[in-house]
Design a protein around this motif. Structure first.
Motif, mmCIF file in Angstrom:
data_model
loop_
_atom_site.group_PDB
_atom_site.id
_atom_site.type_symbol
_atom_site.label_atom_id
_atom_site.label_comp_id
_atom_site.label_asym_id
_atom_site.label_seq_id
_atom_site.Cartn_x
_atom_site.Cartn_y
_atom_site.Cartn_z
ATOM 1 N N PRO A 94 11.149 13.257 18.163
ATOM 2 C CA PRO A 94 9.887 13.211 17.423
ATOM 3 C C PRO A 94 10.047 12.284 16.226
ATOM 4 O O PRO A 94 11.029 12.362 15.491
ATOM 5 C CB PRO A 94 9.692 14.656 16.954
ATOM 6 N N VAL B 223 8.858 -1.563 2.625
ATOM 7 C CA VAL B 223 10.039 -1.313 1.788
ATOM 8 C C VAL B 223 11.334 -1.277 2.619
ATOM 9 O O VAL B 223 12.331 -1.862 2.196
ATOM 10 C CB VAL B 223 9.844 -0.052 0.923
ATOM 11 N N PRO B 224 11.345 -0.639 3.804
ATOM 12 C CA PRO B 224 12.579 -0.719 4.600
ATOM 13 C C PRO B 224 12.978 -2.159 4.941
ATOM 14 O O PRO B 224 14.165 -2.496 4.868
ATOM 15 C CB PRO B 224 12.238 0.071 5.870
ATOM 16 N N ALA C 113 0.882 -1.179 0.000
ATOM 17 C CA ALA C 113 0.000 0.000 0.000
ATOM 18 C C ALA C 113 0.913 1.220 0.000
ATOM 19 O O ALA C 113 1.393 1.641 -1.041
ATOM 20 C CB ALA C 113 -0.946 -0.036 1.179
ATOM 21 N N GLY C 114 1.244 1.754 1.190
ATOM 22 C CA GLY C 114 2.181 2.871 1.233
ATOM 23 C C GLY C 114 3.627 2.420 1.194
ATOM 24 O O GLY C 114 4.517 3.158 0.775
ATOM 25 N N GLY C 115 3.868 1.217 1.693
ATOM 26 C CA GLY C 115 5.226 0.667 1.652
ATOM 27 C C GLY C 115 6.199 1.248 2.667
ATOM 28 O O GLY C 115 7.386 0.937 2.635
ATOM 29 N N GLN C 116 5.704 2.057 3.598
ATOM 30 C CA GLN C 116 6.649 2.744 4.481
ATOM 31 C C GLN C 116 7.209 1.844 5.585
ATOM 32 O O GLN C 116 8.205 2.179 6.231
ATOM 33 C CB GLN C 116 5.995 3.994 5.086
ATOM 34 N N HIS D 275 7.272 10.891 10.369
ATOM 35 C CA HIS D 275 7.368 12.270 9.903
ATOM 36 C C HIS D 275 6.347 12.472 8.785
ATOM 37 O O HIS D 275 5.880 11.514 8.193
ATOM 38 C CB HIS D 275 8.779 12.540 9.374
ATOM 39 N N PRO D 276 6.015 13.734 8.477
ATOM 40 C CA PRO D 276 5.029 13.968 7.412
ATOM 41 C C PRO D 276 5.400 13.284 6.096
ATOM 42 O O PRO D 276 4.507 12.846 5.355
ATOM 43 C CB PRO D 276 5.035 15.497 7.259
ATOM 44 N N GLU D 277 6.681 13.163 5.808
ATOM 45 C CA GLU D 277 7.101 12.538 4.533
ATOM 46 C C GLU D 277 6.745 11.051 4.516
ATOM 47 O O GLU D 277 6.498 10.474 3.455
ATOM 48 C CB GLU D 277 8.609 12.704 4.323
ATOM 49 N N ILE D 278 6.768 10.418 5.682
ATOM 50 C CA ILE D 278 6.381 9.010 5.788
ATOM 51 C C ILE D 278 4.852 8.906 5.746
ATOM 52 O O ILE D 278 4.286 8.037 5.074
ATOM 53 C CB ILE D 278 6.913 8.396 7.102
ATOM 54 N N ALA E 104 2.862 10.775 4.293
ATOM 55 C CA ALA E 104 2.347 11.089 2.959
ATOM 56 C C ALA E 104 2.154 9.826 2.132
ATOM 57 O O ALA E 104 1.391 9.817 1.169
ATOM 58 C CB ALA E 104 3.297 12.052 2.238
ATOM 59 N N ARG E 105 2.848 8.752 2.471
ATOM 60 C CA ARG E 105 2.714 7.492 1.739
ATOM 61 C C ARG E 105 2.088 6.400 2.610
ATOM 62 O O ARG E 105 1.364 5.552 2.114
ATOM 63 C CB ARG E 105 4.086 6.991 1.265
ATOM 64 N N ARG F 131 -1.584 10.924 5.814
ATOM 65 C CA ARG F 131 -1.572 12.371 5.610
ATOM 66 C C ARG F 131 -2.917 12.862 5.065
ATOM 67 O O ARG F 131 -3.377 13.947 5.413
ATOM 68 C CB ARG F 131 -0.427 12.702 4.639
#
Lengths: 291, 182
Positions: free
Chosen positions: A189, A37-38, A31-34, A102-105, A107-108, A78
């Motif tokens: 954070p 993927v790691p 889905a987002g892969g956050q 974080h917002p960048e994570i 976002a996906r 997000r």
């Protein structure tokens, strides 16, 4: 490139996704892969097939209906966090999302992906547990709903059977007269929580606690209800003494993870109890203001 | 369906230009930008989503270029650090980094710039404390972050986040000194 080779399938419908999942021994939903993927980059996961469901229109929807927020498996954190309707309907969810990475994570990353990944330190499985949510699962045999308490069965392990996928999460909206809080202890954070809590209290007309819900995360193999704290509060006037006693009982019966590099078991218990105390105070205050 | 490992065609927009390239499914977006499209401004650090050096903007959101496969970016609009100075001069945000000495080795800078760009599009005015948390997903081992915060706050005051990717970023703003033409 670090991940092992895999076959990529973009599924635009749930039946397409299920067909792809059923067609391989080791297929995973992307889905987002956050989180996925790691662990693929570290080769802790080496799926043969990735089934990308992030663009399936039916999974890209979220809606509030009859006191329940339903979030499709393709909806990112997000999107929820920035949605005016979600912010108004479920502020506890929005506060919980703000604690994730974080917002960048965000976002996906997706809410349903976090549930399916079932990291013991993740916030969203604990939110679902505290609020009695359900996970909607699809498989060849059709769809079923799994209560939060039965969904996460161990670290990174869920009640999903082979060939099944999460299609949505159903999150009951906090009702009037109840107050909720979420908090966690992390080194910085965005770091994973060393201890975290989602809690809610409902007050009756006499100011007594008509029901308390306390879920801990980051402290055990799965998110876990703090029944000890809940029992202390049920029927009690939630004054300082009661909240102290509830926090002291929060880890009763909780199988705290052993000492590891980030924190000792003792630290998790002590810091976690202080965190519960702080969050309960906030929840009681919120319940009083809402009543 | 694809055969495992076999390259597939990826079509996307990068800094407003239609691009097409081949990528194995396991190729990350960051690698694709660097190695297939030759856009080496996007840096690859930890390759597991921790450091933020590979941050690029996809459909308006800052994301980790190492946690997204290139095939997932098919049909998307991507912005990279190369797009900031598209017309030769520095973008006001880059100028602010220069003025504040917000870099030393520069490895983290492209990622920080793209994160900061999106933060300033969200809102130009940030408190130092809120901005510190907003940028906390990008690691910098040189500056100690103080001058980065100085730069982004100054760029926000100068309007560096205005206009998104329509080419008007910073236009007309009394940017810090000699803002680029963009």
């Amino acid at each position: 490139m670090k991940p092992a080779p895999f076959e990529y399938v973009r599924a635009d419908t749930v039946p397409e996704a299920l067909a792809a999942l059923g067609g391989a021994d080791d297929a995973r939903v992307l889905a987002g892969g956050q989180s996925l993927v790691p662990i693929m980059a570290l080769r802790l996961a080496t799926p043969e097939v990735l089934v990308d469901v992030s663009r399936a229109p039916e999974l890209r929807e979220h809606r509030s209906d009859g006191g329940v927020l339903t979030v499709g498996a393709g909806v990112t954190d997000r999107e929820l966090e920035l949605d005016a309707g979600v912010r108004a309907a479920h502020p506890l969810l929005v506060r919980t999302l703000s604690l994730i990475a974080h917002p960048e994570i965000r976002a996906r990353g997706t809410l349903c992906g976090s549930l399916a990944h079932a990291d013991p330190a993740a916030e969203l499985p604990a939110l679902l547990l505290a609020t009695d949510g359900e996970v909607e699962v699809a498989g060849d045999a059709g769809r079923r709903r799994v209560p939060a308490a039965e969904f996460v069965t161990g670290p990174f392990t869920t009640a999903l059977a082979d060939g099944e996928m999460v299609v949505a999460a159903h999150l009951p909206l906090p009702g009037p007269g109840s107050g909720w809080a979420v908090d966690e202890i992390a080194r910085r954070p965005g770091d994973y929580a060393l201890a975290g809590v989602v809690c809610g209290v409902e007050l009756d007309g006499a100011g007594r606690c008509a029901g308390a819900r306390v879920a801990l995360f980051g402290v055990a193999a799965t998110p876990v209800r703090a029944h000890g704290a809940e029992r202390v509060l049920d029927g009690a006037v939630p004054d300082d003494a009661a909240l102290d006693a509830a926090a002291a009982a929060a880890f009763d019966g909780v199988d705290v993870i052993g000492d590891e590099v980030h924190a000792s078991a003792g630290y998790r218990r002590r810091a976690g109890a202080a965190l519960v105390r702080r969050a309960l105070t906030a929840a009681v205050r919120a319940a009083g203001e809402g009543a | 369906m694809t055969v495992a490992g076999e390259p597939v065609r990826v079509r996307l927009s990068v800094n407003g230009r239609a691009e097409v390239g081949l990528a194995e499914p396991r190729t990350t977006l960051a690698e694709f930008l660097r190695e297939e499209l030759g856009l080496t401004g996007t840096h690859v650090g930890c390759e597991q989503g921790v450091c933020g050096a590979c941050t690029v903007v996809v459909d308006g959101a800052a994301v980790r270029g190492c946690l997204m496969f290139a095939v997932q970016a098919d049909g998307r609009a991507v912005e990279t650090v190369e797009g900031l100075a598209a017309e030769g001069g520095m973008h006001p945000l880059q100028r602010a980094f220069w003025d504040a000495q917000a870099l030393q080795c520069g490895f983290c800078t492209p990622g920080l710039l793209m994160t900061a760009l999106v933060a300033l599009r969200e809102r130009p005015e940030w408190t130092r404390e809120a901005l510190r948390e907003r940028l906390s997903g990008n690691l910098c081992r040189c500056t100690g972050y103080s001058t980065v915060l100085d730069a982004v706050l100054a760029a926000g005051r100068a309007g560096a986040g205005d206009g998104g990717d329509d080419g008007s970023a910073g236009a007309g703003a009394p940017a810090s000194g000699e803002a680029g033409p963009r």
